[in-house]
Design a protein around this motif. Structure first.
Motif, PDB file in Angstrom:
ATOM      1  N   PRO A 124       0.800  -1.234   0.000  1.00  0.00           N
ATOM      2  CA  PRO A 124       0.000   0.000   0.000  1.00  0.00           C
ATOM      3  C   PRO A 124       0.831   1.282   0.000  1.00  0.00           C
ATOM      4  N   LEU A 125       2.113   1.165   0.407  1.00  0.00           N
ATOM      5  CA  LEU A 125       2.992   2.327   0.422  1.00  0.00           C
ATOM      6  C   LEU A 125       4.295   1.979  -0.300  1.00  0.00           C
ATOM      7  N   PRO A 126       4.888   2.939  -1.032  1.00  0.00           N
ATOM      8  CA  PRO A 126       6.106   2.660  -1.799  1.00  0.00           C
ATOM      9  C   PRO A 126       7.286   2.255  -0.903  1.00  0.00           C
ATOM     10  N   LYS A 127       7.965   1.184  -1.294  1.00  0.00           N
ATOM     11  CA  LYS A 127       9.186   0.749  -0.614  1.00  0.00           C
ATOM     12  C   LYS A 127      10.420   1.020  -1.471  1.00  0.00           C
ATOM     13  N   LYS A 128      10.200   1.166  -2.762  1.00  0.00           N
ATOM     14  CA  LYS A 128      11.260   1.526  -3.701  1.00  0.00           C
ATOM     15  C   LYS A 128      10.735   2.602  -4.637  1.00  0.00           C
ATOM     16  N   SER A 129      11.621   3.462  -5.099  1.00  0.00           N
ATOM     17  CA  SER A 129      11.216   4.525  -6.020  1.00  0.00           C
ATOM     18  C   SER A 129      11.037   3.968  -7.424  1.00  0.00           C
ATOM     19  N   VAL A 130      10.429   4.761  -8.278  1.00  0.00           N
ATOM     20  CA  VAL A 130      10.235   4.352  -9.673  1.00  0.00           C
ATOM     21  C   VAL A 130      11.579   4.091 -10.334  1.00  0.00           C
ATOM     22  N   ASN A 131      12.550   4.944 -10.101  1.00  0.00           N
ATOM     23  CA  ASN A 131      13.871   4.775 -10.705  1.00  0.00           C
ATOM     24  C   ASN A 131      14.544   3.484 -10.248  1.00  0.00           C
ATOM     25  N   GLU A 132      14.325   3.094  -8.999  1.00  0.00           N
ATOM     26  CA  GLU A 132      14.905   1.846  -8.498  1.00  0.00           C
ATOM     27  C   GLU A 132      14.244   0.631  -9.137  1.00  0.00           C
ATOM     28  N   LEU A 133      12.974   0.758  -9.508  1.00  0.00           N
ATOM     29  CA  LEU A 133      12.222  -0.367 -10.055  1.00  0.00           C
ATOM     30  C   LEU A 133      12.349  -0.506 -11.569  1.00  0.00           C
ATOM     31  N   LEU A 134      12.708   0.572 -12.257  1.00  0.00           N
ATOM     32  CA  LEU A 134      12.766   0.547 -13.715  1.00  0.00           C
ATOM     33  C   LEU A 134      13.667  -0.547 -14.286  1.00  0.00           C
ATOM     34  N   ILE A 190       6.280 -15.158  -8.048  1.00  0.00           N
ATOM     35  CA  ILE A 190       6.476 -15.577  -6.661  1.00  0.00           C
ATOM     36  C   ILE A 190       7.062 -14.439  -5.846  1.00  0.00           C
ATOM     37  N   TRP A 191       8.030 -13.741  -6.394  1.00  0.00           N
ATOM     38  CA  TRP A 191       8.653 -12.592  -5.741  1.00  0.00           C
ATOM     39  C   TRP A 191       7.594 -11.550  -5.399  1.00  0.00           C
ATOM     40  N   GLY A 192       6.727 -11.242  -6.358  1.00  0.00           N
ATOM     41  CA  GLY A 192       5.676 -10.254  -6.119  1.00  0.00           C
ATOM     42  C   GLY A 192       4.688 -10.695  -5.058  1.00  0.00           C
ATOM     43  N   LEU A 193       4.263 -11.963  -5.112  1.00  0.00           N
ATOM     44  CA  LEU A 193       3.315 -12.470  -4.121  1.00  0.00           C
ATOM     45  C   LEU A 193       3.918 -12.483  -2.719  1.00  0.00           C
ATOM     46  N   VAL A 194       5.195 -12.837  -2.615  1.00  0.00           N
ATOM     47  CA  VAL A 194       5.870 -12.839  -1.311  1.00  0.00           C
ATOM     48  C   VAL A 194       5.943 -11.415  -0.756  1.00  0.00           C
ATOM     49  N   ASN A 195       6.262 -10.455  -1.606  1.00  0.00           N
ATOM     50  CA  ASN A 195       6.303  -9.056  -1.163  1.00  0.00           C
ATOM     51  C   ASN A 195       4.944  -8.604  -0.634  1.00  0.00           C
ATOM     52  N   LEU A 196       3.887  -8.942  -1.354  1.00  0.00           N
ATOM     53  CA  LEU A 196       2.540  -8.551  -0.923  1.00  0.00           C
ATOM     54  C   LEU A 196       2.158  -9.243   0.378  1.00  0.00           C
ATOM     55  N   PHE A 197       2.544 -10.515   0.516  1.00  0.00           N
ATOM     56  CA  PHE A 197       2.248 -11.242   1.756  1.00  0.00           C
ATOM     57  C   PHE A 197       2.984 -10.618   2.942  1.00  0.00           C
ATOM     58  N   GLN A 198       4.236 -10.245   2.742  1.00  0.00           N
ATOM     59  CA  GLN A 198       4.998  -9.599   3.814  1.00  0.00           C
ATOM     60  C   GLN A 198       4.403  -8.248   4.184  1.00  0.00           C
ATOM     61  N   SER A 199       3.923  -7.520   3.174  1.00  0.00           N
ATOM     62  CA  SER A 199       3.262  -6.236   3.452  1.00  0.00           C
ATOM     63  C   SER A 199       1.985  -6.446   4.238  1.00  0.00           C
ATOM     64  N   MET A 200       1.238  -7.510   3.919  1.00  0.00           N
ATOM     65  CA  MET A 200       0.005  -7.807   4.644  1.00  0.00           C
ATOM     66  C   MET A 200       0.299  -8.095   6.116  1.00  0.00           C
ATOM     67  N   GLN A 201       1.365  -8.843   6.384  1.00  0.00           N
ATOM     68  CA  GLN A 201       1.716  -9.177   7.762  1.00  0.00           C
ATOM     69  C   GLN A 201       2.058  -7.940   8.576  1.00  0.00           C
ATOM     70  N   LYS A 202       2.597  -6.924   7.913  1.00  0.00           N
ATOM     71  CA  LYS A 202       3.020  -5.714   8.612  1.00  0.00           C
ATOM     72  C   LYS A 202       1.926  -4.649   8.661  1.00  0.00           C
ATOM     73  N   SER A 203       0.817  -4.889   7.966  1.00  0.00           N
ATOM     74  CA  SER A 203      -0.251  -3.892   7.875  1.00  0.00           C
ATOM     75  C   SER A 203      -1.392  -4.214   8.827  1.00  0.00           C
ATOM     76  N   ASP A 204      -2.272  -3.258   8.983  1.00  0.00           N
ATOM     77  CA  ASP A 204      -3.482  -3.495   9.761  1.00  0.00           C
ATOM     78  C   ASP A 204      -4.632  -2.694   9.154  1.00  0.00           C
ATOM     79  N   GLY A 205      -5.822  -2.909   9.674  1.00  0.00           N
ATOM     80  CA  GLY A 205      -6.976  -2.139   9.228  1.00  0.00           C
ATOM     81  C   GLY A 205      -7.291  -2.327   7.753  1.00  0.00           C
TER      82      GLY A 205
END
Length: 218
Positions: A83-93, A146-161
């Motif tokens: 839900p919030l950026p962890k890397k900038s657009v330039n880092e992801l390009l 798999i990389w993307g799904l793992v990232n989203l799962f880790q974000s879910m664990q750290k998020s609330d509400g």
């Protein structure tokens, strides 16, 4: 003919959805990547629709693979941005540019990933004939997803509400849709002559609409 027209209608709606995300949320990094992700799905679905209508296996297979790989390419930056950026657009390009540069011309202009099968009655079924580097493309697809799904799962664990609910729904939709698409569009054509490639495309209309609603929901 009916399946082809229906697939094209679905593809156009997905394209409009992707463009809407790109234009509606221009300052939101996550929805920008999701918009490109939706456009990749639109290409994947449209390729199947055009294959049915024109009976052109070249269009159906090669453009379908490009659309499918685009989903892997753009799910990764999305996973780093929602839900919030962890890397900038330039880092992801760099994670986006090199696969597009390799796979788009590779599938369209060469036989290194899939081989040319000539004229095939797409509506009577087809089978994937792999090129020498097909498994490289498939491995890339698996790693990025798999990389993307793992990232989203880790974000879910750290998020609330609200964010935790959104991520749970997104993961559920993505996981189920990935299983259906891989089963009908990758596995079946590899092991047998398949006439069910349209199933994954049709299913994408349901889950893309569902996840889009979840992402857009405030």
């Amino acid at each position: 003919m009916t399946i082809g027209i229906l697939l094209l209608i679905v593809a156009v709606s997905q394209l409009i959805l992707g463009i809407w995300f790109l234009t509606r949320y221009q300052k939101n990094q996550a929805t920008m990547w999701y918009g490109y992700f939706a456009i990749g799905i639109a290409l994947y679905v449209a390729s199947n629709g055009l294959g049915y209508l024109s009976n052109n296996f070249y269009i159906a297979e090669r453009f379908g693979w490009i659309g499918g790989l685009m989903t892997a390419i753009f799910i990764l930056p999305f996973s780093y941005s929602f839900p919030l950026p962890k890397k900038s657009v330039n880092e992801l390009l760099p994670f986006i540019i090199w696969p597009l540069a390799v796979f788009v011309p590779g599938f369209l202009l060469t036989n290194i990933f899939v081989t040319d099968q000539g004229i095939i009655d797409y509506r009577q079924g087809y089978q994937t004939l792999t090129g020498p580097y097909f498994w490289f493309a498939l491995t890339f697809f698996g790693i990025y997803w798999i990389w993307g799904l793992v990232n989203l799962f880790q974000s879910m664990q750290k998020s609330d509400g609200q964010h935790r609910w959104q991520l749970r729904m997104i993961l559920s939709g993505l996981f189920v849709s990935l299983i259906v698409s891989v089963a009908f569009d990758i596995v079946l054509p590899l092991v047998s002559k398949s006439t069910l490639g349209w199933v994954g495309s049709m299913f994408s209309a349901i889950w893309l609409g569902f996840t889009s609603y979840v992402i857009a929901k405030k």
